[in-house]
Design a protein around this motif. Structure first.
Motif, PDB file in Angstrom:
ATOM      1  N   GLN A   1       0.811  -1.236   0.000  1.00  0.00           N
ATOM      2  CA  GLN A   1       0.000   0.000   0.000  1.00  0.00           C
ATOM      3  C   GLN A   1       0.838   1.276   0.000  1.00  0.00           C
ATOM      4  O   GLN A   1       0.425   2.294  -0.533  1.00  0.00           O
ATOM      5  N   GLN A   2       2.003   1.227   0.623  1.00  0.00           N
ATOM      6  CA  GLN A   2       2.755   2.469   0.857  1.00  0.00           C
ATOM      7  C   GLN A   2       3.974   2.653  -0.043  1.00  0.00           C
ATOM      8  O   GLN A   2       4.622   3.698   0.019  1.00  0.00           O
ATOM      9  N   HIS A   3       4.303   1.639  -0.861  1.00  0.00           N
ATOM     10  CA  HIS A   3       5.499   1.768  -1.712  1.00  0.00           C
ATOM     11  C   HIS A   3       5.414   3.061  -2.527  1.00  0.00           C
ATOM     12  O   HIS A   3       4.321   3.466  -2.953  1.00  0.00           O
ATOM     13  N   GLY A   4       6.540   3.692  -2.692  1.00  0.00           N
ATOM     14  CA  GLY A   4       6.583   4.899  -3.524  1.00  0.00           C
ATOM     15  C   GLY A   4       6.206   6.182  -2.803  1.00  0.00           C
ATOM     16  O   GLY A   4       6.414   7.271  -3.339  1.00  0.00           O
ATOM     17  N   GLN A   5       5.653   6.067  -1.590  1.00  0.00           N
ATOM     18  CA  GLN A   5       5.312   7.299  -0.844  1.00  0.00           C
ATOM     19  C   GLN A   5       6.580   7.873  -0.208  1.00  0.00           C
ATOM     20  O   GLN A   5       7.426   7.127   0.269  1.00  0.00           O
ATOM     21  N   TRP A   6       6.647   9.201  -0.167  1.00  0.00           N
ATOM     22  CA  TRP A   6       7.830   9.863   0.396  1.00  0.00           C
ATOM     23  C   TRP A   6       7.596  10.243   1.849  1.00  0.00           C
ATOM     24  O   TRP A   6       6.518  10.711   2.204  1.00  0.00           O
ATOM     25  N   VAL A   7       8.617  10.037   2.652  1.00  0.00           N
ATOM     26  CA  VAL A   7       8.558  10.353   4.081  1.00  0.00           C
ATOM     27  C   VAL A   7       9.826  11.129   4.435  1.00  0.00           C
ATOM     28  O   VAL A   7      10.913  10.757   3.996  1.00  0.00           O
ATOM     29  N   GLU A   8       9.659  12.212   5.216  1.00  0.00           N
ATOM     30  CA  GLU A   8      10.857  12.929   5.680  1.00  0.00           C
ATOM     31  C   GLU A   8      11.233  12.402   7.043  1.00  0.00           C
ATOM     32  O   GLU A   8      10.397  12.350   7.947  1.00  0.00           O
ATOM     33  N   LYS A   9      12.498  11.992   7.179  1.00  0.00           N
ATOM     34  CA  LYS A   9      12.969  11.499   8.490  1.00  0.00           C
ATOM     35  C   LYS A   9      14.262  12.221   8.791  1.00  0.00           C
ATOM     36  O   LYS A   9      15.299  11.931   8.166  1.00  0.00           O
ATOM     37  N   GLY A  10      14.208  13.174   9.703  1.00  0.00           N
ATOM     38  CA  GLY A  10      15.408  13.977   9.982  1.00  0.00           C
ATOM     39  C   GLY A  10      15.906  14.598   8.691  1.00  0.00           C
ATOM     40  O   GLY A  10      15.122  15.171   7.923  1.00  0.00           O
ATOM     41  N   PRO A  11      17.189  14.434   8.387  1.00  0.00           N
ATOM     42  CA  PRO A  11      17.740  15.078   7.199  1.00  0.00           C
ATOM     43  C   PRO A  11      17.487  14.283   5.902  1.00  0.00           C
ATOM     44  O   PRO A  11      17.931  14.683   4.842  1.00  0.00           O
ATOM     45  N   PHE A  12      16.802  13.145   6.017  1.00  0.00           N
ATOM     46  CA  PHE A  12      16.659  12.259   4.852  1.00  0.00           C
ATOM     47  C   PHE A  12      15.239  12.256   4.293  1.00  0.00           C
ATOM     48  O   PHE A  12      14.273  12.329   5.031  1.00  0.00           O
ATOM     49  N   LEU A  13      15.173  12.114   2.980  1.00  0.00           N
ATOM     50  CA  LEU A  13      13.908  11.775   2.332  1.00  0.00           C
ATOM     51  C   LEU A  13      13.945  10.274   2.122  1.00  0.00           C
ATOM     52  O   LEU A  13      14.927   9.743   1.593  1.00  0.00           O
ATOM     53  N   MET A  14      12.869   9.619   2.529  1.00  0.00           N
ATOM     54  CA  MET A  14      12.886   8.155   2.443  1.00  0.00           C
ATOM     55  C   MET A  14      11.664   7.641   1.699  1.00  0.00           C
ATOM     56  O   MET A  14      10.589   8.231   1.752  1.00  0.00           O
ATOM     57  N   THR A  15      11.857   6.527   1.037  1.00  0.00           N
ATOM     58  CA  THR A  15      10.739   5.824   0.419  1.00  0.00           C
ATOM     59  C   THR A  15      11.087   4.336   0.395  1.00  0.00           C
ATOM     60  O   THR A  15      12.207   3.943   0.749  1.00  0.00           O
ATOM     61  N   ALA A  16      10.115   3.525   0.002  1.00  0.00           N
ATOM     62  CA  ALA A  16      10.377   2.090  -0.140  1.00  0.00           C
ATOM     63  C   ALA A  16       9.778   1.616  -1.457  1.00  0.00           C
ATOM     64  O   ALA A  16       8.770   2.159  -1.922  1.00  0.00           O
ATOM     65  N   VAL A  17      10.443   0.635  -2.039  1.00  0.00           N
ATOM     66  CA  VAL A  17       9.943   0.019  -3.279  1.00  0.00           C
ATOM     67  C   VAL A  17       9.877  -1.489  -3.047  1.00  0.00           C
ATOM     68  O   VAL A  17      10.437  -1.990  -2.068  1.00  0.00           O
ATOM     69  N   PHE A  18       9.219  -2.198  -3.950  1.00  0.00           N
ATOM     70  CA  PHE A  18       9.187  -3.659  -3.810  1.00  0.00           C
ATOM     71  C   PHE A  18      10.607  -4.212  -3.871  1.00  0.00           C
ATOM     72  O   PHE A  18      11.455  -3.704  -4.617  1.00  0.00           O
ATOM     73  N   HIS A  19      10.842  -5.264  -3.100  1.00  0.00           N
ATOM     74  CA  HIS A  19      12.141  -5.932  -3.184  1.00  0.00           C
ATOM     75  C   HIS A  19      12.233  -6.610  -4.555  1.00  0.00           C
ATOM     76  O   HIS A  19      11.259  -7.246  -5.000  1.00  0.00           O
ATOM     77  N   PRO A  20      13.382  -6.487  -5.231  1.00  0.00           N
ATOM     78  CA  PRO A  20      13.483  -7.117  -6.558  1.00  0.00           C
ATOM     79  C   PRO A  20      13.184  -8.620  -6.524  1.00  0.00           C
ATOM     80  O   PRO A  20      12.651  -9.159  -7.504  1.00  0.00           O
ATOM     81  N   ALA A  21      13.490  -9.298  -5.415  1.00  0.00           N
ATOM     82  CA  ALA A  21      13.177 -10.737  -5.342  1.00  0.00           C
ATOM     83  C   ALA A  21      11.657 -10.943  -5.366  1.00  0.00           C
ATOM     84  O   ALA A  21      11.164 -11.933  -5.917  1.00  0.00           O
ATOM     85  N   ALA A  22      10.913  -9.997  -4.789  1.00  0.00           N
ATOM     86  CA  ALA A  22       9.438 -10.085  -4.815  1.00  0.00           C
ATOM     87  C   ALA A  22       8.942  -9.891  -6.249  1.00  0.00           C
ATOM     88  O   ALA A  22       7.947 -10.499  -6.658  1.00  0.00           O
ATOM     89  N   LEU A  23       9.657  -9.058  -7.011  1.00  0.00           N
ATOM     90  CA  LEU A  23       9.260  -8.834  -8.413  1.00  0.00           C
ATOM     91  C   LEU A  23       9.544 -10.072  -9.268  1.00  0.00           C
ATOM     92  O   LEU A  23       8.824 -10.338 -10.233  1.00  0.00           O
ATOM     93  N   LEU A  24      10.574 -10.822  -8.878  1.00  0.00           N
ATOM     94  CA  LEU A  24      10.855 -12.073  -9.609  1.00  0.00           C
ATOM     95  C   LEU A  24       9.728 -13.077  -9.347  1.00  0.00           C
ATOM     96  O   LEU A  24       9.334 -13.828 -10.233  1.00  0.00           O
ATOM     97  N   ARG A  25       9.201 -13.052  -8.125  1.00  0.00           N
ATOM     98  CA  ARG A  25       8.107 -13.974  -7.783  1.00  0.00           C
ATOM     99  C   ARG A  25       6.786 -13.501  -8.375  1.00  0.00           C
ATOM    100  O   ARG A  25       5.949 -14.307  -8.748  1.00  0.00           O
ATOM    101  N   ASP A  26       6.598 -12.184  -8.465  1.00  0.00           N
ATOM    102  CA  ASP A  26       5.332 -11.629  -8.954  1.00  0.00           C
ATOM    103  C   ASP A  26       5.596 -10.483  -9.942  1.00  0.00           C
ATOM    104  O   ASP A  26       5.555  -9.301  -9.570  1.00  0.00           O
ATOM    105  N   PRO A  27       5.875 -10.842 -11.207  1.00  0.00           N
ATOM    106  CA  PRO A  27       6.260  -9.824 -12.205  1.00  0.00           C
ATOM    107  C   PRO A  27       5.190  -8.772 -12.459  1.00  0.00           C
ATOM    108  O   PRO A  27       5.488  -7.723 -13.005  1.00  0.00           O
ATOM    109  N   ARG A  28       3.942  -9.017 -12.025  1.00  0.00           N
ATOM    110  CA  ARG A  28       2.895  -7.996 -12.248  1.00  0.00           C
ATOM    111  C   ARG A  28       3.212  -6.704 -11.510  1.00  0.00           C
ATOM    112  O   ARG A  28       2.695  -5.644 -11.843  1.00  0.00           O
TER     113      ARG A  28
END
Ligand code: URA
Length: 197
Positions: free
Chosen positions: A150-177
């Motif tokens: 649900q939250q992949h690709g959303q941007w979050v500010e944490k202290g001096p960093f901008l952070m986000t998360a994406v699907f793990h590439p191994a998860a993409l190998l299991r589910d190419p959709r």
């Protein structure tokens, strides 16, 4: 940043990271220190503005000592290429520096024992953007209740960093959709990097 600092920072960072890498190579802060072939400290540009953090080394990474070189890593390389980000310009590391047996999920105690290495890496590299590769890194670095689907690709500010998360590439190998989502997220990361200058 002064022009002189821009020239100096990667060199200072390089020296600090290499000393840390040497120390990490002998780490026995958790039992994985006894079962690893190599510790997988991290690779890339010590002055990187963009840092990726995965979960833990797999078999190929354990054998080579380099993160994301197996099938998942090759897929990550293709996404970096697709959005015109050079792997040598970024820094890539993991939450755990040693491979868990049979690639099982990291145990909380292993993460706790290992996190100081990553904290030191981040302190030296001082990236502007930190991208979590997959749910395990996102739960550790962004929020314990992070929902990657649900939250992949959303941007979050944490202290001096901008952070986000994406699907793990191994998860993409299991589910190419999910590759289409990954491409959109990677485009957003490339755009943010450009925007930050
Ligand atoms: N998966 C990860 O999370 N990290 C690696 O280095 C390789 C595969």
């Amino acid at each position: 940043m002064e022009a002189e600092d821009r020239v100096k920072k990667p060199l200072d960072a390089d020296i600090g990271l290499e000393a840390l890498r040497a120390e990490c190579a002998g780490c026995e802060r958790c039992p994985l220190g006894k079962t690893r072939t190599n510790s997988v400290f991290g690779t890339g540009n010590p002055g990187a503005r963009l840092m990726f953090v995965g979960e833990a080394p797999g078999e190929q990474e354990d054998l080579s000592g380099t993160p994301f070189v197996g099938r998942a890593g090759q897929l990550l390389d293709r996404f970096l290429f697709a959005v015109d980000i050079k792997r040598e310009d970024v820094y890539i590391a993991n939450i755990l520096k040693c491979r868990p047996p049979k690639n099982r999920d990291p145990l909380p105690a292993e993460e706790d024992a290992c996190m100081d290495w990553l904290r030191s890496q981040v302190r030296i590299i001082r990236p502007k953007i930190i991208v979590c590769l997959g749910r395990i890194a996102a739960m550790r670095l962004i929020s314990p209740d992070y929902r990657i689907s649900q939250q992949h690709g959303q941007w979050v500010e944490k202290g001096p960093f901008l952070m986000t998360a994406v699907f793990h590439p191994a998860a993409l190998l299991r589910d190419p959709r999910r590759k289409a989502d990954m491409l959109e997220d990677m485009k957003s990361i490339a755009a943010k990097l450009e925007e930050l200058g």
